[in-house]
Design a protein around this motif. Structure first.
Motif, mmCIF file in Angstrom:
data_model
loop_
_atom_site.group_PDB
_atom_site.id
_atom_site.type_symbol
_atom_site.label_atom_id
_atom_site.label_comp_id
_atom_site.label_asym_id
_atom_site.label_seq_id
_atom_site.Cartn_x
_atom_site.Cartn_y
_atom_site.Cartn_z
ATOM 1 N N VAL A 284 31.885 -0.748 7.997
ATOM 2 C CA VAL A 284 30.922 -1.005 7.130
ATOM 3 C C VAL A 284 32.240 -0.021 6.049
ATOM 4 O O VAL A 284 31.899 -0.222 5.421
ATOM 5 N N ARG A 285 32.793 0.916 6.208
ATOM 6 C CA ARG A 285 33.371 1.819 5.134
ATOM 7 C C ARG A 285 35.143 0.915 4.834
ATOM 8 O O ARG A 285 35.002 1.119 3.306
ATOM 9 N N THR A 286 35.652 0.188 5.825
ATOM 10 C CA THR A 286 36.560 -0.229 5.278
ATOM 11 C C THR A 286 36.129 -1.738 4.585
ATOM 12 O O THR A 286 37.349 -1.962 3.212
ATOM 13 N N VAL A 287 34.929 -2.455 4.594
ATOM 14 C CA VAL A 287 34.324 -3.243 3.867
ATOM 15 C C VAL A 287 33.703 -2.348 2.307
ATOM 16 O O VAL A 287 34.099 -2.879 1.303
ATOM 17 N N LEU A 288 33.288 -1.802 2.246
ATOM 18 C CA LEU A 288 32.868 -0.473 1.484
ATOM 19 C C LEU A 288 33.816 -0.253 0.343
ATOM 20 O O LEU A 288 33.764 -0.323 -0.857
ATOM 21 N N ASP A 289 34.997 0.695 0.871
ATOM 22 C CA ASP A 289 36.199 0.816 -0.069
ATOM 23 C C ASP A 289 36.801 -0.318 0.014
ATOM 24 O O ASP A 289 37.068 -0.097 -1.681
ATOM 25 N N PHE A 290 37.095 -1.327 0.374
ATOM 26 C CA PHE A 290 37.044 -2.534 -0.921
ATOM 27 C C PHE A 290 36.242 -2.792 -1.765
ATOM 28 O O PHE A 290 36.431 -2.909 -3.104
ATOM 29 N N LEU A 291 35.156 -3.521 -1.569
ATOM 30 C CA LEU A 291 33.909 -3.930 -2.718
ATOM 31 C C LEU A 291 33.789 -2.582 -3.802
ATOM 32 O O LEU A 291 33.669 -3.159 -4.570
ATOM 33 N N GLY A 292 34.036 -1.711 -3.589
ATOM 34 C CA GLY A 292 33.368 -0.337 -4.492
ATOM 35 C C GLY A 292 35.176 -0.121 -5.250
ATOM 36 O O GLY A 292 34.980 0.849 -5.686
ATOM 37 N N THR A 293 36.333 -0.561 -4.927
ATOM 38 C CA THR A 293 37.446 0.318 -5.943
ATOM 39 C C THR A 293 36.766 -0.856 -6.722
ATOM 40 O O THR A 293 36.471 -1.817 -7.455
ATOM 41 N N PRO A 294 37.573 0.304 -8.363
ATOM 42 C CA PRO A 294 36.610 -0.306 -9.337
ATOM 43 C C PRO A 294 37.099 -1.561 -9.855
ATOM 44 O O PRO A 294 36.411 -2.805 -10.229
ATOM 45 N N LEU A 295 38.380 -1.758 -9.770
ATOM 46 C CA LEU A 295 38.808 -3.551 -9.674
ATOM 47 C C LEU A 295 37.746 -4.592 -9.886
ATOM 48 O O LEU A 295 37.472 -5.502 -10.307
ATOM 49 N N VAL A 296 37.566 -4.482 -8.245
ATOM 50 C CA VAL A 296 36.824 -5.303 -7.418
ATOM 51 C C VAL A 296 35.850 -5.318 -8.174
ATOM 52 O O VAL A 296 34.843 -6.293 -8.014
ATOM 53 N N ALA A 297 35.197 -4.396 -8.188
ATOM 54 C CA ALA A 297 33.488 -3.974 -8.311
ATOM 55 C C ALA A 297 33.055 -4.488 -9.642
ATOM 56 O O ALA A 297 32.319 -5.429 -9.325
ATOM 57 N N LEU A 298 34.108 -4.507 -10.505
ATOM 58 C CA LEU A 298 34.009 -4.909 -12.133
ATOM 59 C C LEU A 298 33.976 -6.712 -11.379
ATOM 60 O O LEU A 298 33.538 -7.016 -12.864
ATOM 61 N N LEU A 299 34.909 -6.793 -11.183
ATOM 62 C CA LEU A 299 35.209 -8.037 -11.481
ATOM 63 C C LEU A 299 33.972 -9.132 -9.899
ATOM 64 O O LEU A 299 33.784 -10.415 -11.024
ATOM 65 N N ILE A 300 33.738 -8.393 -9.178
ATOM 66 C CA ILE A 300 32.450 -9.510 -8.937
ATOM 67 C C ILE A 300 30.847 -9.068 -9.507
ATOM 68 O O ILE A 300 30.620 -10.183 -10.066
ATOM 69 N N ALA A 301 30.959 -7.471 -10.361
ATOM 70 C CA ALA A 301 29.801 -7.990 -11.424
ATOM 71 C C ALA A 301 30.251 -9.087 -12.235
ATOM 72 O O ALA A 301 28.911 -9.864 -13.099
ATOM 73 N N VAL A 302 31.303 -9.343 -13.530
ATOM 74 C CA VAL A 302 31.429 -10.428 -14.206
ATOM 75 C C VAL A 302 31.296 -11.829 -14.031
ATOM 76 O O VAL A 302 30.706 -12.781 -14.218
ATOM 77 N N ILE A 303 31.317 -12.150 -12.351
ATOM 78 C CA ILE A 303 31.629 -13.290 -11.595
ATOM 79 C C ILE A 303 29.983 -13.189 -10.995
ATOM 80 O O ILE A 303 29.391 -14.854 -11.778
ATOM 81 N N VAL A 304 29.071 -12.625 -11.021
ATOM 82 C CA VAL A 304 27.774 -12.626 -10.438
ATOM 83 C C VAL A 304 27.520 -12.577 -12.282
ATOM 84 O O VAL A 304 25.889 -13.166 -12.303
ATOM 85 N N GLY A 305 27.660 -12.182 -12.842
ATOM 86 C CA GLY A 305 27.247 -12.397 -14.180
ATOM 87 C C GLY A 305 26.421 -14.007 -14.788
ATOM 88 O O GLY A 305 26.240 -14.377 -15.366
ATOM 89 N N PHE A 306 28.319 -14.097 -14.920
ATOM 90 C CA PHE A 306 28.348 -15.829 -14.739
ATOM 91 C C PHE A 306 27.032 -17.005 -14.187
ATOM 92 O O PHE A 306 26.860 -17.937 -14.310
ATOM 93 N N PHE A 307 26.419 -16.121 -13.103
ATOM 94 C CA PHE A 307 25.659 -17.313 -11.978
ATOM 95 C C PHE A 307 23.967 -16.137 -12.777
ATOM 96 O O PHE A 307 23.124 -17.364 -13.111
ATOM 97 N N THR A 308 23.964 -14.738 -12.554
ATOM 98 C CA THR A 308 22.591 -14.446 -12.334
ATOM 99 C C THR A 308 22.741 -14.370 -14.632
ATOM 100 O O THR A 308 21.321 -14.842 -14.828
ATOM 101 N N LEU A 309 23.724 -14.073 -15.545
ATOM 102 C CA LEU A 309 22.893 -13.657 -16.996
ATOM 103 C C LEU A 309 23.927 -15.448 -17.766
ATOM 104 O O LEU A 309 22.482 -15.730 -18.054
ATOM 105 N N GLY A 310 24.358 -15.352 -17.488
ATOM 106 C CA GLY A 310 24.985 -16.751 -17.770
ATOM 107 C C GLY A 310 24.247 -17.946 -17.383
ATOM 108 O O GLY A 310 23.468 -18.759 -18.495
ATOM 109 N N ARG A 311 24.458 -18.699 -16.641
ATOM 110 C CA ARG A 311 23.193 -20.144 -15.728
ATOM 111 C C ARG A 311 21.755 -19.499 -16.174
ATOM 112 O O ARG A 311 21.327 -20.343 -16.988
ATOM 113 N N GLY A 312 21.618 -18.275 -15.987
ATOM 114 C CA GLY A 312 20.211 -17.376 -16.157
ATOM 115 C C GLY A 312 19.789 -18.211 -18.149
ATOM 116 O O GLY A 312 18.677 -18.387 -18.423
ATOM 117 N N ALA A 313 20.450 -18.693 -18.775
ATOM 118 C CA ALA A 313 20.310 -18.163 -20.188
ATOM 119 C C ALA A 313 20.562 -19.966 -20.315
ATOM 120 O O ALA A 313 20.668 -20.042 -21.469
#
Length: 471
Positions: A284-313
């Motif tokens: 669990v720590r290995t996965v969270l360490d990767f996903l919580g790395t700032p670069l990865v976290a913000l990259l995921i946020a942008v991708i999530v934003g495409f589908f939640t914010l962009g497509r949602g609008a």
């Protein structure tokens, strides 16, 4: 500091060359002071861009310290490159997400939902929350421009003073800018001081919440009495949700928008908690360490934003691409300033001035957190830039972090961040933005906006010092 106070400070300069001779302490102090003075003079007197000012200031430090110019250039380029790589990418991703939040109407949805559920008594508190929430993923100037029409409409509809409505929102926005990543200043300080981003984020939120309450709704009660300002006639009618060309026909829901905004925050906090409570090698720590790395976290946020914010609008592929393209030019200058600040920091580190300051503070009994705040305040007052204040103070104080615990280093970041927003005045672009939008005089702006920034800075320091007693 005079030379007769320095014999006990035996210092070797940490220059790029491993066998570099020691630089006398009597030269290091003037080198740092002259370098900072050059930066301040170029930015304030000659109106030079901070990128150029920081670059020239770095060369001045090396020249006065007697370091070979080739080594100075090596130090500067090393710091510039590492900062651009580590922080510049995060700034770019944050700008992309912020632009998507605005263009999709998600920011409007957050604002309308919170404000629509507030009474006249709780409205200033709701506006503080709106400012903080909008400020979390956005740069200050972007958030300021976004909030202005909301502030005007809320003040007009509620009948409250624009100061009582606007100051809380600006306090929330400014606190996020100075204390909470992924803003440029905190990110640079985190990088320079080698702080844990997740822990800094968590402590930053702990400091920001009571700080915003005091500097926002509570201070606004007094500022509203001191400044009698009519609400400008700008934005007299609500903007229609449908935009020309059919690019946006609806907004994402409040829940969906909130999910997108909090995605990087949750991922980074998850990493911080895993680092504290999970053992090394835990899956669990290995996965969270990767996903919580700032670069990865913000990259995921942008991708999530495409589908939640962009497509949602209802934004199509072309609209999403356009939004991303337009997000980067406005922050090009910020990235250059931040990277140049990293170059200046590395120059200071490699001359050895940072170690000199560290040894002086260790023997002086002065609180490191208080010193960090004072240094940031002085540079902020001189240059008018919170980012320049943060990157310069971080460079000076970086060696102090080496012997501190993880929590203490995060508090050092927050002390610098609190100092970086102290008393915005005529050399700060934010001062003029607030003055012109609110239709205030210089005196009224000082009695409202500038004093709010000062209260925010001092209150932030107080809570940092309180946390320092238990962390």
């Amino acid at each position: 500091m005079t030379t007769d106070l320095l014999p006990t400070l035996h210092l070797l300069a940490a220059s790029p060359a491993a066998d570099a001779p020691a630089i006398p302490a009597a030269r290091l102090v003037p080198a740092a002071l002259i370098g900072i003075a050059v930066i301040v003079l170029l930015i304030t007197k000659f109106k030079l861009h901070p990128f150029l000012g920081l670059t020239i200031g770095s060369l001045a430090v090396g020249a006065v310290a007697g370091v070979a110019m080739s080594d100075v250039i090596d130090s500067y380029t090393k710091g510039f490159g590492s900062t651009a790589a580590s922080v510049g990418t995060l700034i770019a991703l944050g700008a992309m997400f912020g632009k998507l939040l605005v263009d999709s109407g998600g920011a409007d949805e957050i604002v309308d939902t919170i404000v629509g559920r507030s009474s006249a008594r709780t409205l200033p508190w709701a506006m503080a929350g709106v400012g903080a929430l909008i400020g979390l993923p956005m740069f200050f100037e972007i958030g300021l421009v976004l909030l202005m029409p909301v502030i005007f409409l809320v003040a007009r509809r509620s009948g409250l003073s624009i100061i009582k409505v606007g100051i809380p929102a600006l306090a929330g926005l400014s606190a996020m800018h100075g204390l909470v990543p992924p803003h440029p200043g905190p990110l640079v300080a985190i990088d320079a001081l080698k702080a844990n981003l997740g822990i800094t984020l968590g402590l930053g939120v702990l400091v920001a919440v009571p700080t915003v309450a005091i500097a926002g709704p509570l201070f606004a009660r007094f500022a509203g009495r001191w400044v009698d300002a009519a609400t400008p006639e700008l934005y007299s009618t609500p903007e229609d949700e449908e935009r020309e060309g059919g690019k946006l026909v609806r907004r994402p829901s409040f829940g969906v928008t909130l999910f997108a905004v909090l995605t990087p925050v949750v991922l980074m906090m998850g990493k911080a908690l895993a680092d504290i409570f999970a053992a090394d090698g835990n899956a669990v720590r290995t996965v969270l360490d990767f996903l919580g790395t700032p670069l990865v976290a913000l990259l995921i946020a942008v991708i999530v934003g495409f589908f939640t914010l962009g497509r949602g609008a209802g934004m199509g592929t072309r609209a999403l691409a356009t939004s991303m393209e337009k997000s980067l030019p406005p922050i090009a200058g910020i990235i250059l300033i931040v990277a140049a600040g990293g170059g200046f920091k590395q120059t200071l580190v490699d001359t050895g001035i940072g170690k000199l300051v560290a040894q002086w503070v260790e023997g002086s009994g002065i609180s490191v957190l208080l010193l960090a705040w004072v240094v940031a305040v002085l540079i902020r007052l001189a240059t008018g830039s919170a980012t320049v204040a943060t990157v310069t103070a971080s460079g000076i104080l970086a060696p102090l972090a080496a012997g501190m615990s993880t929590g203490e280093v995060s508090l050092l970041v927050l002390a610098i961040g609190a100092g970086s927003v102290f008393f915005s005045h005529v050399n700060d672009a934010g001062f003029w933005l607030v003055k012109e939008y609110f239709g205030l005089s210089v005196g009224q702006t000082i009695k409202s906006w500038s004093l709010m920034e000062t209260v925010l800075s001092v209150t932030g320091l107080v809570f940092v010092l309180v946390l320092g007693l238990v962390v």
